[in-house]
Motif scaffolding. Structure first.
Motif: not given
Length: 294
Positions: A26, A28, A30, A33, A116, A120, A187, A190-192, A194-195
């Protein structure tokens, strides 16, 4: 003393391997992104109305639409500010433990976690500074911690991290799915999420392990009960940190301290807290950290 693995550690190692593999898949960057727009529309909601601290109260109907949208903008900036401060704290604590005796097994996953969480903190801070012009100061209530040995300290650290992540994730899931919000906001959340879904899976397993080991290591019941009581107070303080007088002032709502007191005592807000916290309190009650009915 640090944690030891149950039995041969097969189940815990397998979980860590799965989470590490998922983190790699997963991954990416940042810094590439996000396509940060120069500004976000001031006439739109930046926070879902259902997540505002006035939702369910008379103020939701009393505030004019422009004031309600202003509140959503500043509560959004405050939410991401809370994330910046919370992430800083958890990074410090995890960094203290990576590659130290007793944490050899989870240290590989800690590297994913640290990387990660640093990402964030960067994108939350970027949002605050770009669209709010500031990061709200950390006003979280500091609770006196119970006297403890290192085993209790390890439990409290990772229990606090889990509480923080599960509360934030409740908001992330809702915000990511709300098509009334700007795509950048959706977005980001959603990314946060996911992690954080991986971090929460790890945290729940580790917190349960650390709690069980307190009894197995002979830590007396009074000490364990004091640790559980502290986590109960931390859960309450965490959700109450969303009520920031400075946010109300910035939104043009007078007497923010009185409003905070009024909202915290409102039955609708107490019900909202229960919805936000139910996964956290259900888990902590199930493993015996919190008493039934807390």
């Amino acid at each position: 003393m640090s944690p030891t693995l149950p039995a041969d550690g097969t189940e815990f190692r397998a979980l860590l391997d799965r989470l590490s593999d998922k983190a790699t898949a997963d991954y990416y960057n940042p810094y590439t992104a996000f396509d940060w727009p120069p500004e976000l529309p001031a006439g739109e909601f930046w926070m879902s109305p259902e997540l505002l601290t006035v939702h369910g109260t008379e103020l939701m109907d009393e505030l004019p639409p422009d004031r309600l949208r202003a509140l959503s903008r500043w509560e959004s900036v405050h939410f991401y500010s809370l994330n910046v401060h919370g992430i800083r704290e958890l990074l410090i604590e995890v960094m203290r433990r990576v590659h130290t005796p007793g944490f050899e097994v989870p240290s590989e996953f800690f590297h994913h976690f640290i990387g990660e969480e640093n990402d964030h903190m960067w994108f939350f801070a970027t949002f605050c500074l770009k669209y709010g012009g500031k990061i709200y100061p950390d006003k979280t209530l500091r609770l006196p911690e119970p006297a403890r040995d290192p085993r209790v300290e390890n439990f409290l650290v990772f229990a606090r991290i889990l509480v923080f992540e599960q509360i934030v994730d409740h908001y992330n899931v809702h915000l990511a799915a709300d098509d009334r919000l700007h795509p950048t906001i959706r977005h980001l959340n959603r990314l946060h999420h996911q992690d954080e879904s991986r971090h929460i899976a790890f945290g729940r397993r580790l917190v349960r392990l650390l709690w069980e080991q307190l009894a197995e290591a002979g830590v007396d019941e009074a000490t364990r009960r004091a640790a559980g009581d502290y986590i109960g107070r931390y859960v309450t303080a965490s959700v109450e940190s969303f009520y920031q007088p400075g946010v109300y002032r910035d939104a043009g709502i007078p007497d923010g301290f009185a409003l905070r007191r009024r909202l915290l005592g409102h039955p609708a807000r107490q019900a909202a807290h229960a919805r936000v916290l139910h996964k956290t309190t259900d888990f902590l009650t199930r493993i015996g950290v919190l008493d039934d009915g807390r």
